[in-house]
Write a protein that holds these residues in place. Structure first.
Motif, mmCIF file in Angstrom:
data_model
loop_
_atom_site.group_PDB
_atom_site.id
_atom_site.type_symbol
_atom_site.label_atom_id
_atom_site.label_comp_id
_atom_site.label_asym_id
_atom_site.label_seq_id
_atom_site.Cartn_x
_atom_site.Cartn_y
_atom_site.Cartn_z
ATOM 1 N N LEU A 47 0.805 -1.223 0.000
ATOM 2 C CA LEU A 47 0.000 0.000 0.000
ATOM 3 C C LEU A 47 0.833 1.266 0.000
ATOM 4 O O LEU A 47 0.335 2.326 -0.379
ATOM 5 C CB LEU A 47 -0.923 0.017 1.234
ATOM 6 C CG LEU A 47 -1.915 -1.138 1.376
ATOM 7 C CD1 LEU A 47 -2.719 -0.974 2.651
ATOM 8 C CD2 LEU A 47 -2.835 -1.207 0.162
ATOM 9 N N ALA A 48 2.077 1.178 0.469
ATOM 10 C CA ALA A 48 2.878 2.390 0.610
ATOM 11 C C ALA A 48 4.335 2.111 0.273
ATOM 12 O O ALA A 48 4.915 1.131 0.758
ATOM 13 C CB ALA A 48 2.774 2.926 2.042
ATOM 14 N N ASP A 49 4.921 2.966 -0.563
ATOM 15 C CA ASP A 49 6.343 2.875 -0.900
ATOM 16 C C ASP A 49 7.125 3.682 0.133
ATOM 17 O O ASP A 49 7.500 4.834 -0.079
ATOM 18 C CB ASP A 49 6.592 3.413 -2.306
ATOM 19 C CG ASP A 49 8.074 3.387 -2.678
ATOM 20 O OD1 ASP A 49 8.812 2.587 -2.069
ATOM 21 O OD2 ASP A 49 8.467 4.164 -3.565
ATOM 22 N N ASN A 50 7.332 3.070 1.278
ATOM 23 C CA ASN A 50 7.987 3.755 2.389
ATOM 24 C C ASN A 50 9.142 2.885 2.870
ATOM 25 O O ASN A 50 8.935 1.764 3.338
ATOM 26 C CB ASN A 50 6.980 3.983 3.520
ATOM 27 C CG ASN A 50 7.557 4.806 4.660
ATOM 28 O OD1 ASN A 50 8.709 4.654 5.041
ATOM 29 N ND2 ASN A 50 6.740 5.698 5.206
ATOM 30 N N PRO A 51 10.380 3.377 2.776
ATOM 31 C CA PRO A 51 11.522 2.534 3.146
ATOM 32 C C PRO A 51 11.556 2.182 4.627
ATOM 33 O O PRO A 51 12.128 1.151 5.002
ATOM 34 C CB PRO A 51 12.732 3.380 2.740
ATOM 35 C CG PRO A 51 12.235 4.791 2.745
ATOM 36 C CD PRO A 51 10.807 4.708 2.300
ATOM 37 N N SER A 89 19.905 -0.853 1.644
ATOM 38 C CA SER A 89 21.023 0.089 1.756
ATOM 39 C C SER A 89 21.266 0.854 0.458
ATOM 40 O O SER A 89 21.958 1.878 0.460
ATOM 41 C CB SER A 89 22.303 -0.649 2.163
ATOM 42 O OG SER A 89 22.687 -1.576 1.155
ATOM 43 N N THR A 90 20.715 0.387 -0.646
ATOM 44 C CA THR A 90 20.862 1.091 -1.926
ATOM 45 C C THR A 90 19.793 2.155 -2.131
ATOM 46 O O THR A 90 19.838 2.896 -3.111
ATOM 47 C CB THR A 90 20.802 0.088 -3.095
ATOM 48 O OG1 THR A 90 19.534 -0.586 -3.085
ATOM 49 C CG2 THR A 90 21.914 -0.952 -2.967
ATOM 50 N N THR A 133 20.051 6.332 2.946
ATOM 51 C CA THR A 133 21.512 6.343 3.020
ATOM 52 C C THR A 133 22.019 7.040 4.278
ATOM 53 O O THR A 133 22.943 6.560 4.945
ATOM 54 C CB THR A 133 22.101 7.032 1.774
ATOM 55 O OG1 THR A 133 21.646 6.350 0.610
ATOM 56 C CG2 THR A 133 23.620 7.008 1.825
ATOM 57 N N ASN A 134 21.417 8.189 4.602
ATOM 58 C CA ASN A 134 21.863 8.975 5.754
ATOM 59 C C ASN A 134 20.872 8.920 6.904
ATOM 60 O O ASN A 134 20.860 9.822 7.751
ATOM 61 C CB ASN A 134 22.112 10.428 5.329
ATOM 62 C CG ASN A 134 23.260 10.556 4.348
ATOM 63 O OD1 ASN A 134 24.309 9.948 4.531
ATOM 64 N ND2 ASN A 134 23.058 11.342 3.306
ATOM 65 N N ASP A 135 20.074 7.879 6.939
ATOM 66 C CA ASP A 135 19.115 7.710 8.026
ATOM 67 C C ASP A 135 19.709 6.763 9.066
ATOM 68 O O ASP A 135 20.081 5.627 8.749
ATOM 69 C CB ASP A 135 17.799 7.146 7.475
ATOM 70 C CG ASP A 135 16.667 7.252 8.487
ATOM 71 O OD1 ASP A 135 16.836 6.759 9.625
ATOM 72 O OD2 ASP A 135 15.612 7.808 8.144
ATOM 73 N N THR A 143 26.346 8.872 14.631
ATOM 74 C CA THR A 143 26.756 10.122 13.981
ATOM 75 C C THR A 143 25.662 10.709 13.104
ATOM 76 O O THR A 143 25.720 11.900 12.760
ATOM 77 C CB THR A 143 28.017 9.904 13.122
ATOM 78 O OG1 THR A 143 27.707 9.003 12.043
ATOM 79 C CG2 THR A 143 29.153 9.341 13.952
ATOM 80 N N LEU A 144 24.681 9.907 12.745
ATOM 81 C CA LEU A 144 23.659 10.351 11.796
ATOM 82 C C LEU A 144 22.399 10.882 12.456
ATOM 83 O O LEU A 144 21.576 11.513 11.791
ATOM 84 C CB LEU A 144 23.285 9.205 10.847
ATOM 85 C CG LEU A 144 24.374 8.772 9.864
ATOM 86 C CD1 LEU A 144 23.931 7.538 9.088
ATOM 87 C CD2 LEU A 144 24.721 9.912 8.903
ATOM 88 N N THR A 145 22.211 10.630 13.754
ATOM 89 C CA THR A 145 21.013 11.115 14.416
ATOM 90 C C THR A 145 21.296 12.424 15.137
ATOM 91 O O THR A 145 22.405 12.631 15.654
ATOM 92 C CB THR A 145 20.450 10.088 15.414
ATOM 93 O OG1 THR A 145 19.281 10.622 16.037
ATOM 94 C CG2 THR A 145 21.468 9.734 16.490
#
Length: 411
Positions: A323-327, A354-355, A360-362, A391-393
Protein backbone atom coordinates in the motif's frame (compact mmCIF):
# COMPACT_ATOMS: atom_id res chain seq x y z
CA UNK A 1 10.94 33.47 28.74
CA UNK A 2 9.82 30.93 31.33
CA UNK A 3 8.90 27.42 30.27
CA UNK A 4 5.20 27.73 31.35
CA UNK A 5 4.81 30.87 29.22
CA UNK A 6 6.57 29.21 26.28
CA UNK A 7 4.32 26.15 26.55
CA UNK A 8 1.21 28.34 26.73
CA UNK A 9 2.22 30.33 23.67
CA UNK A 10 2.90 27.14 21.74
CA UNK A 11 -0.54 25.82 22.64
CA UNK A 12 -2.33 29.05 21.76
CA UNK A 13 -0.48 29.89 18.53
CA UNK A 14 -2.40 27.62 16.10
CA UNK A 15 -5.72 28.53 17.74
CA UNK A 16 -5.01 32.25 17.36
CA UNK A 17 -3.89 31.77 13.76
CA UNK A 18 -7.05 29.82 13.03
CA UNK A 19 -9.21 32.54 14.57
CA UNK A 20 -7.60 35.24 12.42
CA UNK A 21 -7.81 33.22 9.22
CA UNK A 22 -11.45 32.39 9.95
CA UNK A 23 -12.23 36.11 10.29
CA UNK A 24 -10.03 37.66 7.60
CA UNK A 25 -8.99 34.86 5.25
CA UNK A 26 -5.42 36.14 4.73
CA UNK A 27 -3.28 33.17 5.72
CA UNK A 28 0.16 34.66 5.15
CA UNK A 29 -0.53 38.05 6.75
CA UNK A 30 -2.38 36.38 9.62
CA UNK A 31 0.68 34.26 10.38
CA UNK A 32 2.86 37.39 10.46
CA UNK A 33 0.39 39.08 12.81
CA UNK A 34 0.32 36.08 15.13
CA UNK A 35 4.11 36.00 15.28
CA UNK A 36 4.13 39.67 16.33
CA UNK A 37 1.51 38.99 18.99
CA UNK A 38 3.52 36.04 20.31
CA UNK A 39 6.63 38.22 20.47
CA UNK A 40 4.69 40.89 22.39
CA UNK A 41 3.42 38.26 24.83
CA UNK A 42 6.87 36.77 25.32
CA UNK A 43 8.17 40.24 26.16
CA UNK A 44 5.31 41.48 28.38
CA UNK A 45 3.88 38.46 30.19
CA UNK A 46 6.97 37.52 32.23
CA UNK A 47 7.01 41.05 33.75
CA UNK A 48 3.29 41.95 33.78
CA UNK A 49 1.89 38.50 34.57
CA UNK A 50 -0.46 36.36 32.52
CA UNK A 51 -3.70 38.02 31.38
CA UNK A 52 -6.98 36.54 32.61
CA UNK A 53 -7.64 35.10 29.15
CA UNK A 54 -4.30 34.58 27.35
CA UNK A 55 -5.89 33.36 24.12
CA UNK A 56 -8.23 36.36 23.96
CA UNK A 57 -5.29 38.69 24.64
CA UNK A 58 -3.32 37.15 21.79
CA UNK A 59 -6.29 37.29 19.40
CA UNK A 60 -6.90 40.95 20.21
CA UNK A 61 -3.26 41.94 19.71
CA UNK A 62 -2.89 39.81 16.59
CA UNK A 63 -6.11 41.23 15.15
CA UNK A 64 -4.80 44.76 15.60
CA UNK A 65 -1.50 43.81 13.97
CA UNK A 66 -3.33 42.12 11.11
CA UNK A 67 -5.60 45.12 10.62
CA UNK A 68 -2.51 47.31 10.33
CA UNK A 69 -0.97 44.94 7.79
CA UNK A 70 -4.18 44.74 5.79
CA UNK A 71 -4.67 48.50 5.82
CA UNK A 72 -1.13 48.98 4.52
CA UNK A 73 -1.72 46.47 1.76
CA UNK A 74 -5.13 47.88 0.86
CA UNK A 75 -3.75 51.41 0.84
CA UNK A 76 -1.29 50.42 -1.80
CA UNK A 77 -4.24 49.19 -3.83
CA UNK A 78 -6.43 52.20 -3.04
CA UNK A 79 -8.99 50.17 -1.08
CA UNK A 80 -8.62 51.58 2.42
CA UNK A 81 -12.33 52.34 2.56
CA UNK A 82 -13.08 48.59 2.69
CA UNK A 83 -10.73 48.00 5.61
CA UNK A 84 -12.15 50.95 7.54
CA UNK A 85 -15.54 49.24 7.64
CA UNK A 86 -14.20 46.02 9.16
CA UNK A 87 -15.35 45.24 12.70
CA UNK A 88 -14.96 42.22 14.91
CA UNK A 89 -18.10 40.10 15.35
CA UNK A 90 -19.64 39.86 18.82
CA UNK A 91 -18.63 36.19 19.23
CA UNK A 92 -15.01 36.84 18.18
CA UNK A 93 -13.54 35.72 21.50
CA UNK A 94 -16.02 32.92 22.15
CA UNK A 95 -14.18 29.58 22.23
CA UNK A 96 -15.23 27.20 19.43
CA UNK A 97 -16.59 24.64 21.91
CA UNK A 98 -19.00 27.26 23.21
CA UNK A 99 -20.40 27.77 19.72
CA UNK A 100 -21.96 24.36 19.84
CA UNK A 101 -20.17 21.57 17.97
CA UNK A 102 -16.82 19.97 17.20
CA UNK A 103 -17.43 21.06 13.58
CA UNK A 104 -16.52 24.59 14.63
CA UNK A 105 -13.17 23.67 16.13
CA UNK A 106 -10.97 26.26 14.46
CA UNK A 107 -7.84 24.14 14.65
CA UNK A 108 -9.53 21.37 12.70
CA UNK A 109 -10.76 23.84 10.08
CA UNK A 110 -7.21 25.17 9.83
CA UNK A 111 -6.02 21.61 9.17
CA UNK A 112 -8.35 21.28 6.19
CA UNK A 113 -7.44 24.75 4.94
CA UNK A 114 -3.77 23.79 4.91
CA UNK A 115 -4.74 20.70 2.89
CA UNK A 116 -5.89 22.92 0.03
CA UNK A 117 -6.58 20.90 -3.14
CA UNK A 118 -4.40 23.25 -5.18
CA UNK A 119 -1.35 22.18 -3.16
CA UNK A 120 0.68 19.03 -3.80
CA UNK A 121 0.18 16.49 -1.00
CA UNK A 122 3.68 17.05 0.42
CA UNK A 123 3.10 20.80 0.61
CA UNK A 124 -0.25 20.25 2.32
CA UNK A 125 1.46 18.21 5.00
CA UNK A 126 4.40 20.59 5.36
CA UNK A 127 2.25 23.71 5.70
CA UNK A 128 0.01 22.09 8.29
CA UNK A 129 2.97 20.89 10.32
CA UNK A 130 4.28 24.45 10.30
CA UNK A 131 1.01 26.26 11.03
CA UNK A 132 -0.76 23.81 13.31
CA UNK A 133 1.91 21.48 14.63
CA UNK A 134 4.47 24.18 15.37
CA UNK A 135 7.40 22.18 13.95
CA UNK A 136 10.38 24.06 12.60
CA UNK A 137 11.24 23.91 8.92
CA UNK A 138 14.30 21.80 9.76
CA UNK A 139 12.19 19.24 11.64
CA UNK A 140 9.71 19.01 8.79
CA UNK A 141 12.54 18.55 6.30
CA UNK A 142 13.86 15.60 8.30
CA UNK A 143 10.37 14.07 8.38
CA UNK A 144 10.26 14.23 4.57
CA UNK A 145 13.91 13.20 4.06
CA UNK A 146 14.64 16.40 2.07
CA UNK A 147 16.94 19.38 2.60
CA UNK A 148 15.88 22.33 4.73
CA UNK A 149 16.16 24.72 1.78
CA UNK A 150 13.83 22.52 -0.27
CA UNK A 151 11.28 22.51 2.54
CA UNK A 152 11.54 26.28 2.98
CA UNK A 153 10.68 26.83 -0.68
CA UNK A 154 7.83 24.30 -0.44
CA UNK A 155 6.24 26.04 2.56
CA UNK A 156 6.67 29.50 1.01
CA UNK A 157 4.96 28.40 -2.20
CA UNK A 158 2.17 26.74 -0.23
CA UNK A 159 1.46 29.91 1.75
CA UNK A 160 1.36 31.93 -1.46
CA UNK A 161 -1.15 29.49 -2.97
CA UNK A 162 -3.36 29.71 0.12
CA UNK A 163 -3.27 33.51 -0.12
CA UNK A 164 -4.29 33.48 -3.78
CA UNK A 165 -7.00 30.85 -3.41
CA UNK A 166 -9.55 32.86 -1.49
CA UNK A 167 -10.80 29.59 0.03
CA UNK A 168 -13.37 30.30 2.78
CA UNK A 169 -12.43 29.34 6.31
CA UNK A 170 -14.89 26.46 6.65
CA UNK A 171 -14.74 22.70 6.62
CA UNK A 172 -14.71 21.35 3.05
CA UNK A 173 -17.94 20.11 1.57
CA UNK A 174 -18.62 16.37 2.06
CA UNK A 175 -17.84 15.67 -1.61
CA UNK A 176 -14.35 17.21 -1.20
CA UNK A 177 -13.56 15.93 2.26
CA UNK A 178 -12.39 12.47 1.24
CA UNK A 179 -9.77 13.90 -1.14
CA UNK A 180 -8.23 15.99 1.64
CA UNK A 181 -8.70 13.62 4.56
CA UNK A 182 -5.70 11.44 3.65
CA UNK A 183 -3.38 14.46 3.83
CA UNK A 184 -4.88 15.54 7.16
CA UNK A 185 -4.34 12.06 8.63
CA UNK A 186 -0.76 12.02 7.37
CA UNK A 187 -0.17 15.39 9.01
CA UNK A 188 -1.45 14.13 12.34
CA UNK A 189 0.68 11.00 12.04
CA UNK A 190 3.85 13.03 11.42
CA UNK A 191 3.09 15.40 14.28
CA UNK A 192 2.59 12.42 16.57
CA UNK A 193 5.80 10.78 15.39
CA UNK A 194 7.82 13.92 16.05
CA UNK A 195 6.28 14.13 19.52
CA UNK A 196 6.83 10.48 20.37
CA UNK A 197 10.40 10.26 19.05
CA UNK A 198 11.83 13.75 18.61
CA UNK A 199 14.24 14.00 15.71
CA UNK A 200 16.46 16.50 17.50
CA UNK A 201 17.19 17.90 20.93
CA UNK A 202 18.09 16.66 24.40
CA UNK A 203 14.92 14.67 25.15
CA UNK A 204 13.26 11.73 23.50
CA UNK A 205 9.78 13.26 23.62
CA UNK A 206 7.92 16.40 22.69
CA UNK A 207 4.83 15.53 24.67
CA UNK A 208 2.95 18.64 23.61
CA UNK A 209 3.05 17.44 19.99
CA UNK A 210 1.94 13.87 20.64
CA UNK A 211 -0.80 15.11 22.97
CA UNK A 212 -2.05 17.64 20.41
CA UNK A 213 -2.01 15.10 17.59
CA UNK A 214 -4.11 12.69 19.66
CA UNK A 215 -6.52 15.50 20.53
CA UNK A 216 -6.93 16.41 16.87
CA UNK A 217 -7.29 12.77 15.87
CA UNK A 218 -10.12 12.45 18.40
CA UNK A 219 -11.84 15.45 16.83
CA UNK A 220 -11.56 13.95 13.36
CA UNK A 221 -12.84 10.62 14.69
CA UNK A 222 -15.80 12.41 16.28
CA UNK A 223 -16.59 14.02 12.93
CA UNK A 224 -16.06 10.83 10.91
CA UNK A 225 -16.75 7.92 13.28
CA UNK A 226 -17.50 5.54 10.42
CA UNK A 227 -14.17 6.00 8.64
CA UNK A 228 -11.98 2.96 9.48
CA UNK A 229 -8.72 4.74 8.65
CA UNK A 230 -9.51 7.59 11.04
CA UNK A 231 -10.19 5.00 13.74
CA UNK A 232 -7.01 3.18 12.76
CA UNK A 233 -4.89 6.30 13.12
CA UNK A 234 -6.34 7.14 16.54
CA UNK A 235 -5.83 3.53 17.64
CA UNK A 236 -2.23 3.57 16.40
CA UNK A 237 -1.47 6.74 18.35
CA UNK A 238 -3.03 5.42 21.56
CA UNK A 239 -1.37 2.01 21.34
CA UNK A 240 2.03 3.57 20.67
CA UNK A 241 1.84 6.42 23.18
CA UNK A 242 0.80 3.94 25.89
CA UNK A 243 4.39 2.67 25.98
CA UNK A 244 5.91 6.07 26.67
CA UNK A 245 6.36 5.67 30.47
CA UNK A 246 8.64 2.67 29.93
CA UNK A 247 10.70 4.05 27.04
CA UNK A 248 13.14 6.06 29.16
CA UNK A 249 15.13 5.46 32.32
CA UNK A 250 15.10 7.98 35.21
CA UNK A 251 18.10 9.75 33.63
CA UNK A 252 16.24 10.12 30.33
CA UNK A 253 18.16 7.45 28.47
CA UNK A 254 16.35 5.35 25.89
CA UNK A 255 15.11 1.85 26.74
CA UNK A 256 14.43 -0.32 23.66
CA UNK A 257 11.17 -2.24 23.34
CA UNK A 258 12.75 -5.60 24.24
CA UNK A 259 14.00 -4.25 27.58
CA UNK A 260 10.96 -2.25 28.67
CA UNK A 261 9.04 -2.98 31.84
CA UNK A 262 5.64 -3.62 30.27
CA UNK A 263 3.85 -3.24 33.59
CA UNK A 264 4.57 0.49 33.22
CA UNK A 265 2.64 0.73 29.95
CA UNK A 266 -0.64 2.62 30.27
CA UNK A 267 -3.46 0.08 30.24
CA UNK A 268 -6.35 2.46 29.48
CA UNK A 269 -5.14 3.71 26.06
CA UNK A 270 -4.12 0.15 25.14
CA UNK A 271 -7.65 -1.07 25.85
CA UNK A 272 -9.14 1.86 23.94
CA UNK A 273 -6.80 1.37 20.99
CA UNK A 274 -7.49 -2.36 20.76
CA UNK A 275 -11.25 -1.71 20.88
CA UNK A 276 -10.95 0.89 18.11
CA UNK A 277 -8.93 -1.27 15.74
CA UNK A 278 -11.02 -4.36 16.47
CA UNK A 279 -14.16 -2.44 15.53
CA UNK A 280 -12.58 -0.80 12.46
CA UNK A 281 -11.00 -3.80 10.71
CA UNK A 282 -14.23 -5.57 9.62
CA UNK A 283 -15.58 -2.41 7.93
CA UNK A 284 -14.40 -1.21 4.55
CA UNK A 285 -10.99 -1.53 2.89
CA UNK A 286 -8.08 -2.02 5.28
CA UNK A 287 -5.70 0.90 4.95
CA UNK A 288 -2.17 1.60 6.22
CA UNK A 289 -3.18 3.11 9.55
CA UNK A 290 -5.34 0.13 10.41
CA UNK A 291 -2.47 -2.23 9.53
CA UNK A 292 -0.02 -0.27 11.66
CA UNK A 293 -2.50 -0.20 14.53
CA UNK A 294 -2.92 -3.97 14.25
CA UNK A 295 0.87 -4.35 14.47
CA UNK A 296 0.98 -2.05 17.51
CA UNK A 297 -1.80 -4.08 19.15
CA UNK A 298 0.18 -7.30 18.71
CA UNK A 299 3.16 -5.68 20.42
CA UNK A 300 1.03 -4.32 23.27
CA UNK A 301 -0.76 -7.62 23.88
CA UNK A 302 2.46 -9.68 24.08
CA UNK A 303 3.96 -10.33 27.53
CA UNK A 304 7.48 -9.88 26.17
CA UNK A 305 9.47 -9.79 22.92
CA UNK A 306 10.01 -13.54 22.80
CA UNK A 307 6.27 -14.24 22.91
CA UNK A 308 5.32 -11.58 20.34
CA UNK A 309 3.53 -12.91 17.26
CA UNK A 310 6.35 -12.04 14.85
CA UNK A 311 5.06 -14.17 11.95
CA UNK A 312 1.75 -12.28 12.03
CA UNK A 313 3.58 -8.96 12.26
CA UNK A 314 5.69 -9.98 9.26
CA UNK A 315 2.57 -10.68 7.22
CA UNK A 316 1.02 -7.36 8.22
CA UNK A 317 4.14 -5.48 7.15
CA UNK A 318 4.13 -7.33 3.83
CA UNK A 319 0.57 -6.22 3.22
CA UNK A 320 1.48 -2.71 4.32
CA UNK A 321 4.32 -2.57 1.78
CA UNK A 322 1.82 -3.20 -1.01
CA UNK A 323 0.00 0.00 0.00
CA UNK A 324 2.88 2.39 0.61
CA UNK A 325 6.34 2.88 -0.90
CA UNK A 326 7.99 3.76 2.39
CA UNK A 327 11.52 2.53 3.15
CA UNK A 328 10.94 2.70 6.91
CA UNK A 329 8.07 0.24 6.56
CA UNK A 330 10.42 -2.04 4.61
CA UNK A 331 13.04 -1.63 7.34
CA UNK A 332 10.52 -2.59 10.03
CA UNK A 333 9.56 -5.59 7.90
CA UNK A 334 13.20 -6.65 7.87
CA UNK A 335 13.24 -6.56 11.66
CA UNK A 336 10.09 -8.68 11.84
CA UNK A 337 11.62 -11.19 9.41
CA UNK A 338 14.76 -11.34 11.53
CA UNK A 339 12.70 -12.02 14.65
CA UNK A 340 10.61 -14.72 13.00
CA UNK A 341 13.10 -16.33 10.58
CA UNK A 342 16.52 -15.44 11.98
CA UNK A 343 18.86 -12.40 11.86
CA UNK A 344 20.61 -13.48 8.65
CA UNK A 345 17.31 -13.34 6.74
CA UNK A 346 16.70 -9.88 8.10
CA UNK A 347 20.21 -8.72 7.24
CA UNK A 348 19.75 -9.75 3.62
CA UNK A 349 16.71 -7.47 3.42
CA UNK A 350 18.55 -4.62 5.14
CA UNK A 351 21.43 -4.95 2.66
CA UNK A 352 18.91 -4.62 -0.17
CA UNK A 353 17.55 -1.44 1.42
CA UNK A 354 21.02 0.09 1.76
CA UNK A 355 20.86 1.09 -1.93
CA UNK A 356 17.75 3.23 -1.32
CA UNK A 357 18.88 6.87 -1.42
CA UNK A 358 16.13 7.81 1.05
CA UNK A 359 17.84 5.73 3.75
CA UNK A 360 21.51 6.34 3.02
CA UNK A 361 21.86 8.98 5.75
CA UNK A 362 19.11 7.71 8.03
CA UNK A 363 20.43 6.44 11.34
CA UNK A 364 17.65 3.86 11.58
CA UNK A 365 19.04 1.78 8.71
CA UNK A 366 22.46 1.55 10.35
CA UNK A 367 21.01 0.95 13.82
CA UNK A 368 18.92 -1.99 12.59
CA UNK A 369 21.89 -3.38 10.69
CA UNK A 370 24.05 -3.08 13.80
CA UNK A 371 21.51 -4.88 15.95
CA UNK A 372 21.18 -7.75 13.50
CA UNK A 373 24.93 -8.02 13.03
CA UNK A 374 25.30 -8.35 16.79
CA UNK A 375 22.75 -11.15 16.79
CA UNK A 376 24.77 -13.02 14.17
CA UNK A 377 27.93 -12.66 16.26
CA UNK A 378 29.72 -10.20 13.95
CA UNK A 379 30.54 -7.82 16.80
CA UNK A 380 33.21 -5.77 15.04
CA UNK A 381 30.87 -4.89 12.16
CA UNK A 382 28.08 -4.25 14.68
CA UNK A 383 30.21 -1.75 16.62
CA UNK A 384 31.04 0.11 13.42
CA UNK A 385 27.39 0.25 12.38
CA UNK A 386 26.27 1.46 15.82
CA UNK A 387 28.85 4.26 15.70
CA UNK A 388 27.78 5.23 12.18
CA UNK A 389 24.15 5.37 13.32
CA UNK A 390 25.12 7.58 16.28
CA UNK A 391 26.76 10.12 13.98
CA UNK A 392 23.66 10.35 11.80
CA UNK A 393 21.01 11.11 14.42
CA UNK A 394 20.44 14.58 15.89
CA UNK A 395 18.56 13.19 18.90
CA UNK A 396 20.85 13.22 21.92
CA UNK A 397 19.13 10.26 23.66
CA UNK A 398 19.46 8.25 20.46
CA UNK A 399 23.13 9.21 20.16
CA UNK A 400 23.87 8.17 23.74
CA UNK A 401 22.02 4.87 23.33
CA UNK A 402 23.77 3.96 20.08
CA UNK A 403 27.21 4.83 21.42
CA UNK A 404 26.54 2.77 24.53
CA UNK A 405 25.50 -0.17 22.33
CA UNK A 406 28.74 0.18 20.39
CA UNK A 407 30.77 0.18 23.60
CA UNK A 408 28.84 -2.76 25.09
CA UNK A 409 29.01 -4.99 22.02
CA UNK A 410 31.25 -7.97 22.85
CA UNK A 411 34.69 -8.02 21.33
Amino acid sequence: MTEPVEDLLRECAPQVLAALVRRYGHFDLAEDAVQEALLAAATQWPDDGLPDNPKAWLITVAARKLTDLLRAEQARRHREDTVARWALPEDWLTPPADRGTANSDDTLVLLFLCCHPALPPQSQVALTLRAVGGLTTAEIARAFLVSESTMTRRITRAKATIKQSGLPFTLPAPAERADRLAAVLHVLYLIFTEGYAATTGPTLYRVELSTESIRLARIVFHLLPGDPEVAGLLALMLLTDARRPARTAPDGSLIPLADQDRTRWNAAPISEGIALITAALPHGPVGPYQLQAAIAALHDEAPDTAHTDWPQITLLYERLMTLADNPIIALNHAVAVAMSQGPRKGLDLVDDLSTDDRLTNDHRLHAVRAHLLALTGDHEAARTAFRTAATLTTSLPQQRYLRARADDTHR
